[in-house]
Motif scaffolding. Sequence first.
Motif, PDB file in Angstrom:
ATOM      1  N   ILE A 113     -49.391  51.831  52.374  1.00  0.00           N
ATOM      2  CA  ILE A 113     -48.259  50.936  52.108  1.00  0.00           C
ATOM      3  C   ILE A 113     -47.251  51.626  51.191  1.00  0.00           C
ATOM      4  CG2 ILE A 113     -47.570  48.747  51.039  1.00  0.00           C
ATOM      5  CD1 ILE A 113     -50.408  47.697  51.875  1.00  0.00           C
ATOM      6  N   ALA A 114     -47.759  52.278  50.131  1.00  0.00           N
ATOM      7  CA  ALA A 114     -46.865  52.992  49.210  1.00  0.00           C
ATOM      8  C   ALA A 114     -46.085  54.085  49.935  1.00  0.00           C
ATOM      9  CB  ALA A 114     -47.686  53.598  48.065  1.00  0.00           C
ATOM     10  N   HIS A 115     -46.733  54.737  50.899  1.00  0.00           N
ATOM     11  CA  HIS A 115     -46.063  55.771  51.699  1.00  0.00           C
ATOM     12  C   HIS A 115     -44.866  55.187  52.440  1.00  0.00           C
ATOM     13  CE1 HIS A 115     -45.630  59.391  54.104  1.00  0.00           C
ATOM     14  NE2 HIS A 115     -45.690  58.676  55.206  1.00  0.00           N
ATOM     15  N   GLU A 116     -45.051  54.017  53.042  1.00  0.00           N
ATOM     16  CA  GLU A 116     -43.959  53.371  53.783  1.00  0.00           C
ATOM     17  C   GLU A 116     -42.880  52.843  52.840  1.00  0.00           C
ATOM     18  OE1 GLU A 116     -43.675  53.841  56.748  1.00  0.00           O
ATOM     19  OE2 GLU A 116     -45.528  53.629  57.879  1.00  0.00           O
ATOM     20  N   GLN A 117     -43.251  52.566  51.592  1.00  0.00           N
ATOM     21  CA  GLN A 117     -42.279  52.057  50.618  1.00  0.00           C
ATOM     22  C   GLN A 117     -41.555  53.175  49.878  1.00  0.00           C
ATOM     23  OE1 GLN A 117     -44.934  49.507  48.330  1.00  0.00           O
ATOM     24  NE2 GLN A 117     -44.069  47.678  49.287  1.00  0.00           N
ATOM     25  N   GLY A 118     -41.851  54.421  50.247  1.00  0.00           N
ATOM     26  CA  GLY A 118     -41.174  55.541  49.599  1.00  0.00           C
ATOM     27  C   GLY A 118     -41.596  55.749  48.166  1.00  0.00           C
ATOM     28  N   GLN A 119     -42.899  55.559  47.878  1.00  0.00           N
ATOM     29  CA  GLN A 119     -43.431  55.716  46.517  1.00  0.00           C
ATOM     30  C   GLN A 119     -44.535  56.787  46.529  1.00  0.00           C
ATOM     31  OE1 GLN A 119     -44.294  51.333  46.147  1.00  0.00           O
ATOM     32  NE2 GLN A 119     -43.176  51.563  44.231  1.00  0.00           N
ATOM     33  N   PRO A 120     -44.152  58.062  46.525  1.00  0.00           N
ATOM     34  CA  PRO A 120     -45.156  59.133  46.670  1.00  0.00           C
ATOM     35  C   PRO A 120     -46.163  59.190  45.533  1.00  0.00           C
ATOM     36  CG  PRO A 120     -42.994  60.043  46.147  1.00  0.00           C
ATOM     37  CD  PRO A 120     -42.787  58.599  46.469  1.00  0.00           C
ATOM     38  N   ALA A 121     -45.738  58.912  44.296  1.00  0.00           N
ATOM     39  CA  ALA A 121     -46.674  58.965  43.169  1.00  0.00           C
ATOM     40  C   ALA A 121     -47.744  57.881  43.307  1.00  0.00           C
ATOM     41  CB  ALA A 121     -45.921  58.813  41.852  1.00  0.00           C
ATOM     42  N   LEU A 122     -47.331  56.679  43.676  1.00  0.00           N
ATOM     43  CA  LEU A 122     -48.276  55.580  43.860  1.00  0.00           C
ATOM     44  C   LEU A 122     -49.191  55.846  45.053  1.00  0.00           C
ATOM     45  CD1 LEU A 122     -49.291  52.800  43.017  1.00  0.00           C
ATOM     46  CD2 LEU A 122     -47.476  51.776  44.424  1.00  0.00           C
ATOM     47  N   ARG A 123     -48.638  56.417  46.120  1.00  0.00           N
ATOM     48  CA  ARG A 123     -49.458  56.796  47.279  1.00  0.00           C
ATOM     49  C   ARG A 123     -50.554  57.771  46.854  1.00  0.00           C
ATOM     50  NH1 ARG A 123     -46.096  60.498  50.681  1.00  0.00           N
ATOM     51  NH2 ARG A 123     -46.712  61.891  48.997  1.00  0.00           N
ATOM     52  N   HIS A 124     -50.174  58.799  46.116  1.00  0.00           N
ATOM     53  CA  HIS A 124     -51.136  59.807  45.669  1.00  0.00           C
ATOM     54  C   HIS A 124     -52.206  59.173  44.774  1.00  0.00           C
ATOM     55  CE1 HIS A 124     -52.389  63.919  44.569  1.00  0.00           C
ATOM     56  NE2 HIS A 124     -52.583  63.424  43.360  1.00  0.00           N
ATOM     57  N   GLN A 125     -51.775  58.338  43.848  1.00  0.00           N
ATOM     58  CA  GLN A 125     -52.710  57.681  42.934  1.00  0.00           C
ATOM     59  C   GLN A 125     -53.700  56.801  43.701  1.00  0.00           C
ATOM     60  OE1 GLN A 125     -51.014  54.548  40.511  1.00  0.00           O
ATOM     61  NE2 GLN A 125     -52.370  55.018  38.804  1.00  0.00           N
ATOM     62  N   SER A 126     -53.188  56.047  44.682  1.00  0.00           N
ATOM     63  CA  SER A 126     -54.047  55.148  45.460  1.00  0.00           C
ATOM     64  C   SER A 126     -55.064  55.937  46.266  1.00  0.00           C
ATOM     65  CB  SER A 126     -53.191  54.278  46.393  1.00  0.00           C
ATOM     66  OG  SER A 126     -52.301  53.465  45.655  1.00  0.00           O
ATOM     67  N   TRP A 127     -54.632  57.013  46.909  1.00  0.00           N
ATOM     68  CA  TRP A 127     -55.568  57.818  47.700  1.00  0.00           C
ATOM     69  C   TRP A 127     -56.590  58.524  46.815  1.00  0.00           C
ATOM     70  CZ3 TRP A 127     -51.495  60.136  51.593  1.00  0.00           C
ATOM     71  CH2 TRP A 127     -51.199  59.158  52.559  1.00  0.00           C
ATOM     72  N   GLN A 128     -56.192  58.900  45.600  1.00  0.00           N
ATOM     73  CA  GLN A 128     -57.150  59.506  44.674  1.00  0.00           C
ATOM     74  C   GLN A 128     -58.240  58.502  44.299  1.00  0.00           C
ATOM     75  OE1 GLN A 128     -57.767  62.421  43.804  1.00  0.00           O
ATOM     76  NE2 GLN A 128     -55.992  63.684  43.385  1.00  0.00           N
ATOM     77  N   ILE A 129     -57.847  57.247  44.052  1.00  0.00           N
ATOM     78  CA  ILE A 129     -58.836  56.218  43.730  1.00  0.00           C
ATOM     79  C   ILE A 129     -59.744  55.976  44.932  1.00  0.00           C
ATOM     80  CG2 ILE A 129     -59.157  53.785  43.103  1.00  0.00           C
ATOM     81  CD1 ILE A 129     -56.474  53.950  41.610  1.00  0.00           C
ATOM     82  N   ALA A 130     -59.162  55.978  46.139  1.00  0.00           N
ATOM     83  CA  ALA A 130     -59.966  55.807  47.353  1.00  0.00           C
ATOM     84  C   ALA A 130     -61.016  56.906  47.456  1.00  0.00           C
ATOM     85  CB  ALA A 130     -59.061  55.814  48.585  1.00  0.00           C
ATOM     86  N   ILE A 131     -60.627  58.142  47.153  1.00  0.00           N
ATOM     87  CA  ILE A 131     -61.557  59.274  47.181  1.00  0.00           C
ATOM     88  C   ILE A 131     -62.674  59.066  46.155  1.00  0.00           C
ATOM     89  CG2 ILE A 131     -61.752  61.723  46.552  1.00  0.00           C
ATOM     90  CD1 ILE A 131     -59.005  62.112  47.938  1.00  0.00           C
ATOM     91  N   GLU A 132     -62.313  58.642  44.940  1.00  0.00           N
ATOM     92  CA  GLU A 132     -63.308  58.407  43.896  1.00  0.00           C
ATOM     93  C   GLU A 132     -64.303  57.318  44.309  1.00  0.00           C
ATOM     94  OE1 GLU A 132     -60.924  57.463  40.519  1.00  0.00           O
ATOM     95  OE2 GLU A 132     -60.016  59.469  40.444  1.00  0.00           O
ATOM     96  N   GLN A 133     -63.801  56.247  44.936  1.00  0.00           N
ATOM     97  CA  GLN A 133     -64.685  55.158  45.356  1.00  0.00           C
ATOM     98  C   GLN A 133     -65.601  55.606  46.499  1.00  0.00           C
ATOM     99  OE1 GLN A 133     -65.143  52.223  43.875  1.00  0.00           O
ATOM    100  NE2 GLN A 133     -63.637  52.775  42.311  1.00  0.00           N
TER     101      GLN A 133
END
Length: 372
Positions: A113-133
């Motif tokens: 969703i962040a990717h589609e909203q043009g928010q690269p930092a939030l996209r990266h942060q969200s995917w990092q949390i997904a990886i950790e989980q």
Amino acid sequence: MERYVSQEALARLEQTLPSLAGRAQMQAKLELAWHLRQRDSARALQLCQLLQQSEPLPSDLLVARCMLVQGEVKWLFGELDLALQLANIAVLIFEREQDAIGLADSYCLLGNIAHEQGQPALRHQSWQIAIEQAQQAGDALRLGAMQALLALSASHSDPQLARQQWQQRLRHDAPNLAPSLLACFQEFQGEIGIFGNMGAGLALLMQAFQGYLSHGNVQRAILVACHIGQHFCHINDFQNALEWQQRGLNLARESAWPGSIGLCLINMGECLRCLGRLEAAQQFMQEGLQHLGALPRSTHCAIGLIMFARLQLAQDDCQQALQTFLIQQHKAALLERYDLESDALLGMARAHLKLGDASAALDVAQQALKLA
């Protein structure tokens, strides 16, 4: 619950439904809805609605997973605010229930969703949390798939760094890779290797396309089809380029996802522009931009407008092309897509040349060179 399964596994799941009852049947229907979310979004939503209204009352985890199905469908249809709301509620439930797999899937969706909203930092942060989980859950398939997403994103902003960080970790030739994970690794290796060995890179991308499609990752299959078409276009193989773009467009129209349809139409138009069929190219691009209008801050929209500016330049509308390139250069910088920023700067240089301003063209071209 796996993220993606084969058509055969899905058929087996559906065949078991009549023999189940109560909560066992509810769980099987939930899995069916989850695996239909991209294959047949309407049916997936219908199953979720029935489950949420069923007796006995569904568990909180079942409700949260239904919200993820609904949120992903909303994301695919460009309804980002609703998608975000559903994903955030799912996060709260999965956190309370300490469900790491549910959290991994939720944060993966939040990154999309962040990717589609043009928010690269939030996209990266969200995917990092997904990886950790995914790591916490010990789910190697989710971990690899989410790492591949992060790696592919990094490859657009800094291909050399992405290659250094991920090439040896995401090997498509590693033994005993699950087919759904193999497709993710093939896409990454194909994209970073395409300019070193075009034939090998294209072969990997074609294999990734088939792997995604056979395991229900339709959105990614569409994206890969577009990229294959782009690469064929770059080597002037326009017949194969149009065939792959059409393949992606057929899937996108069947799914009715506006972002995917828009991207495919834009790429069809770009290929037609390269063939000199400017009127047809304009029709495809204008229709594509209409579909992308719901996602104005997305990378796909930025790509579409850069391609449209190239068309304006081919039509000798140089001043308008220059303005479009300038706007998209700033947008690409905000998206941290330095490849697109470089494309926009090179387009500006060509526009300045056509307008007879060689000095301005040289200045802008040098800026593009610094990004290369």
